[in-house]
Design a protein around this motif. Structure first.
Motif, PDB file in Angstrom:
ATOM      1  N   GLU A   1       0.831  -1.208   0.000  1.00 19.72           N
ATOM      2  CA  GLU A   1       0.000   0.000   0.000  1.00 19.72           C
ATOM      3  C   GLU A   1       0.863   1.255   0.000  1.00 19.72           C
ATOM      4  OE1 GLU A   1      -3.215   2.480  -0.187  1.00 19.72           O
ATOM      5  OE2 GLU A   1      -3.071   0.309  -0.555  1.00 19.72           O
ATOM      6  N   ALA A   2       1.967   1.230   0.733  1.00 17.76           N
ATOM      7  CA  ALA A   2       2.858   2.390   0.755  1.00 17.76           C
ATOM      8  C   ALA A   2       3.418   2.653  -0.636  1.00 17.76           C
ATOM      9  CB  ALA A   2       3.992   2.166   1.750  1.00 17.76           C
ATOM     10  N   THR A   3       3.812   1.592  -1.325  1.00 15.68           N
ATOM     11  CA  THR A   3       4.322   1.734  -2.683  1.00 15.68           C
ATOM     12  C   THR A   3       3.260   2.309  -3.597  1.00 15.68           C
ATOM     13  OG1 THR A   3       5.871  -0.119  -2.428  1.00 15.68           O
ATOM     14  CG2 THR A   3       5.209   0.453  -4.675  1.00 15.68           C
ATOM     15  N   ARG A   4       2.055   1.783  -3.511  1.00 16.37           N
ATOM     16  CA  ARG A   4       0.953   2.259  -4.349  1.00 16.37           C
ATOM     17  C   ARG A   4       0.723   3.759  -4.147  1.00 16.37           C
ATOM     18  NH1 ARG A   4      -2.466  -1.067  -2.629  1.00 16.37           N
ATOM     19  NH2 ARG A   4      -2.140  -2.622  -4.253  1.00 16.37           N
ATOM     20  N   ARG A   5       0.744   4.196  -2.902  1.00 19.33           N
ATOM     21  CA  ARG A   5       0.484   5.615  -2.617  1.00 19.33           C
ATOM     22  C   ARG A   5       1.632   6.501  -3.097  1.00 19.33           C
ATOM     23  NH1 ARG A   5      -2.848   6.172   3.077  1.00 19.33           N
ATOM     24  NH2 ARG A   5      -4.227   4.374   2.743  1.00 19.33           N
ATOM     25  N   LEU A   6       2.846   6.030  -2.944  1.00 13.07           N
ATOM     26  CA  LEU A   6       3.997   6.825  -3.386  1.00 13.07           C
ATOM     27  C   LEU A   6       4.012   6.965  -4.904  1.00 13.07           C
ATOM     28  CD1 LEU A   6       6.785   5.387  -1.052  1.00 13.07           C
ATOM     29  CD2 LEU A   6       5.812   7.690  -0.975  1.00 13.07           C
ATOM     30  N   VAL A   7       3.726   5.873  -5.601  1.00 16.93           N
ATOM     31  CA  VAL A   7       3.713   5.920  -7.066  1.00 16.93           C
ATOM     32  C   VAL A   7       2.564   6.803  -7.559  1.00 16.93           C
ATOM     33  CG1 VAL A   7       3.371   4.534  -9.155  1.00 16.93           C
ATOM     34  CG2 VAL A   7       4.855   3.695  -7.322  1.00 16.93           C
ATOM     35  N   ARG A   8       1.418   6.658  -6.942  1.00 16.15           N
ATOM     36  CA  ARG A   8       0.255   7.453  -7.342  1.00 16.15           C
ATOM     37  C   ARG A   8       0.517   8.942  -7.118  1.00 16.15           C
ATOM     38  NH1 ARG A   8      -4.137   5.629  -3.895  1.00 16.15           N
ATOM     39  NH2 ARG A   8      -4.097   3.745  -5.191  1.00 16.15           N
ATOM     40  N   ALA A   9       1.240   9.271  -6.053  1.00 15.21           N
ATOM     41  CA  ALA A   9       1.524  10.676  -5.753  1.00 15.21           C
ATOM     42  C   ALA A   9       2.556  11.269  -6.698  1.00 15.21           C
ATOM     43  CB  ALA A   9       2.008  10.811  -4.307  1.00 15.21           C
TER      44      ALA A   9
ATOM     45  N   LEU B   1       7.523 -14.207   1.252  1.00 16.96           N
ATOM     46  CA  LEU B   1       6.667 -13.053   1.010  1.00 16.96           C
ATOM     47  C   LEU B   1       6.470 -12.787  -0.486  1.00 16.96           C
ATOM     48  CD1 LEU B   1       8.023 -10.549   3.704  1.00 16.96           C
ATOM     49  CD2 LEU B   1       6.068 -12.077   3.865  1.00 16.96           C
ATOM     50  N   ASP B   2       6.716 -13.793  -1.314  1.00 13.82           N
ATOM     51  CA  ASP B   2       6.705 -13.568  -2.752  1.00 13.82           C
ATOM     52  C   ASP B   2       5.391 -13.016  -3.279  1.00 13.82           C
ATOM     53  OD1 ASP B   2       9.279 -14.335  -3.002  1.00 13.82           O
ATOM     54  OD2 ASP B   2       8.872 -16.316  -3.794  1.00 13.82           O
ATOM     55  N   GLU B   3       4.269 -13.500  -2.749  1.00 12.82           N
ATOM     56  CA  GLU B   3       2.989 -13.020  -3.266  1.00 12.82           C
ATOM     57  C   GLU B   3       2.821 -11.529  -2.999  1.00 12.82           C
ATOM     58  OE1 GLU B   3       2.128 -14.716   0.865  1.00 12.82           O
ATOM     59  OE2 GLU B   3       3.473 -15.050  -0.824  1.00 12.82           O
ATOM     60  N   TYR B   4       3.397 -11.046  -1.920  1.00 13.70           N
ATOM     61  CA  TYR B   4       3.336  -9.615  -1.633  1.00 13.70           C
ATOM     62  C   TYR B   4       4.220  -8.829  -2.595  1.00 13.70           C
ATOM     63  CZ  TYR B   4       1.142 -11.095   2.726  1.00 13.70           C
ATOM     64  OH  TYR B   4       0.309 -11.654   3.637  1.00 13.70           O
ATOM     65  N   VAL B   5       5.335  -9.420  -2.984  1.00 13.25           N
ATOM     66  CA  VAL B   5       6.225  -8.749  -3.921  1.00 13.25           C
ATOM     67  C   VAL B   5       5.536  -8.539  -5.251  1.00 13.25           C
ATOM     68  CG1 VAL B   5       8.395  -8.907  -5.179  1.00 13.25           C
ATOM     69  CG2 VAL B   5       8.268  -9.667  -2.815  1.00 13.25           C
ATOM     70  N   PHE B   6       4.822  -9.548  -5.735  1.00 17.97           N
ATOM     71  CA  PHE B   6       4.106  -9.404  -6.999  1.00 17.97           C
ATOM     72  C   PHE B   6       3.120  -8.242  -6.902  1.00 17.97           C
ATOM     73  CE2 PHE B   6       0.699 -10.255  -9.983  1.00 17.97           C
ATOM     74  CZ  PHE B   6       1.403 -10.503 -11.141  1.00 17.97           C
ATOM     75  N   ALA B   7       2.425  -8.158  -5.786  1.00 13.03           N
ATOM     76  CA  ALA B   7       1.473  -7.068  -5.598  1.00 13.03           C
ATOM     77  C   ALA B   7       2.198  -5.722  -5.587  1.00 13.03           C
ATOM     78  CB  ALA B   7       0.700  -7.262  -4.297  1.00 13.03           C
ATOM     79  N   ALA B   8       3.384  -5.686  -4.981  1.00 12.54           N
ATOM     80  CA  ALA B   8       4.151  -4.438  -4.935  1.00 12.54           C
ATOM     81  C   ALA B   8       4.611  -4.019  -6.324  1.00 12.54           C
ATOM     82  CB  ALA B   8       5.350  -4.592  -4.002  1.00 12.54           C
ATOM     83  N   LEU B   9       5.037  -4.991  -7.136  1.00  9.98           N
ATOM     84  CA  LEU B   9       5.444  -4.677  -8.499  1.00  9.98           C
ATOM     85  C   LEU B   9       4.255  -4.149  -9.296  1.00  9.98           C
ATOM     86  CD1 LEU B   9       7.794  -7.702  -9.328  1.00  9.98           C
ATOM     87  CD2 LEU B   9       8.401  -5.438  -8.482  1.00  9.98           C
ATOM     88  N   LYS B  10       3.111  -4.759  -9.095  1.00 10.36           N
ATOM     89  CA  LYS B  10       1.899  -4.278  -9.761  1.00 10.36           C
ATOM     90  C   LYS B  10       1.551  -2.872  -9.294  1.00 10.36           C
ATOM     91  CE  LYS B  10      -0.859  -6.325 -11.928  1.00 10.36           C
ATOM     92  NZ  LYS B  10      -1.111  -6.382 -13.384  1.00 10.36           N
ATOM     93  N   ALA B  11       1.894  -2.571  -8.052  1.00 13.56           N
ATOM     94  CA  ALA B  11       1.591  -1.247  -7.496  1.00 13.56           C
ATOM     95  C   ALA B  11       2.558  -0.183  -8.001  1.00 13.56           C
ATOM     96  CB  ALA B  11       1.626  -1.296  -5.966  1.00 13.56           C
ATOM     97  N   GLY B  12       3.640  -0.610  -8.651  1.00 12.56           N
ATOM     98  CA  GLY B  12       4.556   0.360  -9.236  1.00 12.56           C
ATOM     99  C   GLY B  12       5.974   0.344  -8.710  1.00 12.56           C
ATOM    100  N   ALA B  13       6.326  -0.664  -7.911  1.00 11.74           N
ATOM    101  CA  ALA B  13       7.705  -0.744  -7.432  1.00 11.74           C
ATOM    102  C   ALA B  13       8.651  -0.923  -8.614  1.00 11.74           C
ATOM    103  CB  ALA B  13       7.862  -1.912  -6.459  1.00 11.74           C
ATOM    104  N   SER B  14       9.853  -0.388  -8.485  1.00 16.91           N
ATOM    105  CA  SER B  14      10.832  -0.471  -9.569  1.00 16.91           C
ATOM    106  C   SER B  14      11.652  -1.751  -9.526  1.00 16.91           C
ATOM    107  CB  SER B  14      11.767   0.739  -9.514  1.00 16.91           C
ATOM    108  OG  SER B  14      11.067   1.917  -9.824  1.00 16.91           O
ATOM    109  N   GLY B  15      11.344  -2.628  -8.597  1.00 16.56           N
ATOM    110  CA  GLY B  15      12.035  -3.896  -8.576  1.00 16.56           C
ATOM    111  C   GLY B  15      12.092  -4.507  -7.190  1.00 16.56           C
ATOM    112  N   PHE B  16      12.766  -5.635  -7.112  1.00 13.56           N
ATOM    113  CA  PHE B  16      12.906  -6.282  -5.816  1.00 13.56           C
ATOM    114  C   PHE B  16      14.216  -7.041  -5.741  1.00 13.56           C
ATOM    115  CE2 PHE B  16      12.436 -10.797  -6.637  1.00 13.56           C
ATOM    116  CZ  PHE B  16      11.832 -10.814  -7.884  1.00 13.56           C
ATOM    117  N   LEU B  17      14.691  -7.188  -4.531  1.00 11.79           N
ATOM    118  CA  LEU B  17      15.867  -7.993  -4.229  1.00 11.79           C
ATOM    119  C   LEU B  17      15.573  -8.813  -2.984  1.00 11.79           C
ATOM    120  CD1 LEU B  17      18.993  -5.663  -4.580  1.00 11.79           C
ATOM    121  CD2 LEU B  17      18.345  -7.539  -6.089  1.00 11.79           C
TER     122      LEU B  17
END
Length: 218
Positions: free
Chosen positions: A64-72, A86-102
């Motif tokens: 949710e934090a990622t989604r709000r930051l990208v939207r802003a 936590l992989d399923e959460y990572v997919f959601a974060a990428l969909k929300a606009g994260a620039s990647g994951f490690l």
């Protein structure tokens, strides 16, 4: 200087990242937060270049934090740090606009390189984790209702489809060049065309597109 903001509910983890980052000449830690809500508030007031974002946190999670930051559209790019459970959460974060994951157990130089890449506008998908991540989340993706290929693929050339498949596997530009026998500059040109034709935001978007349309995993 690359301005980095740390978001993790464990102070010890943040301290470790801070020590690593501030030992570099070209980056600095400009702030910390222990949950997503605190991070969004702080970064809205004073954006950073890159936010290192944990996923599972109290009050507001990293998705949710990622989604709000990208939207802003504050100019802060999000790099998610995660573990396999936590992989399923990572997919959601990428969909929300994260620039990647490690992965959190990535080598220090991998993390520092990822921060630099993300700050420069690229996207980072950890090659070692891409397959395992998507193997877990792909079965839960909505089934494609079309009986034939996705029509969005019609605009791509065979070479572009090959590059897209390699991107989805987590391959770097140099690895793609070696596998497809092309110069790294040519790889970058193909990636640029993919981004333009598919109206994708970045490399991560291409990975998600490849799996959602069934191109990857053939």
């Amino acid at each position: 200087m690359i301005r980095v903001f740390l978001v993790d509910d464990q102070s010890l983890v943040r301290s470790g990242f801070r020590m690593l980052i501030e030992a570099e000449d070209d980056m600095e830690v400009v702030g910390e937060a222990s949950d997503g809500a605190e991070a969004v508030a702080a970064l809205t007031a004073e954006p950073a270049d890159v936010a290192l974002m944990d996923i599972r946190m109290p009050v507001m999670d990293g998705v949710e934090a990622t989604r709000r930051l990208v939207r802003a559209d504050l100019g802060t790019r999000v790099l998610v740090l995660t573990t396999f459970d936590l992989d399923e959460y990572v997919f959601a974060a990428l969909k929300a606009g994260a620039s990647g994951f490690l992965l959190k157990d990535a080598r220090p130089q991998e993390l520092l390189s990822a921060i630099r890449d993300v700050a420069a506008g690229d996207a980072v998908v950890a090659p070692s984790a891409t397959r395992r991540l998507l193997d877990q989340v792909v079965p839960s993706l909505p089934a494609n209702p079309r009986s034939g290929p996705d029509p969005r693929l019609d605009v791509l050339t065979e070479r572009e489809l090959e590059v897209l498949t390699e991107i989805a596997s987590g391959a770097t530009n140099s690895e793609i060049g070696a596998r497809l026998y092309m110069a790294e500059g040519t790889v970058k040109t193909h990636i640029g065309r993919l981004l333009s034709k598919l109206q994708a935001r970045d490399r991560v978007s291409l990975v998600l597109f490849a799996y959602e349309t069934g191109i990857a995993g053939r």
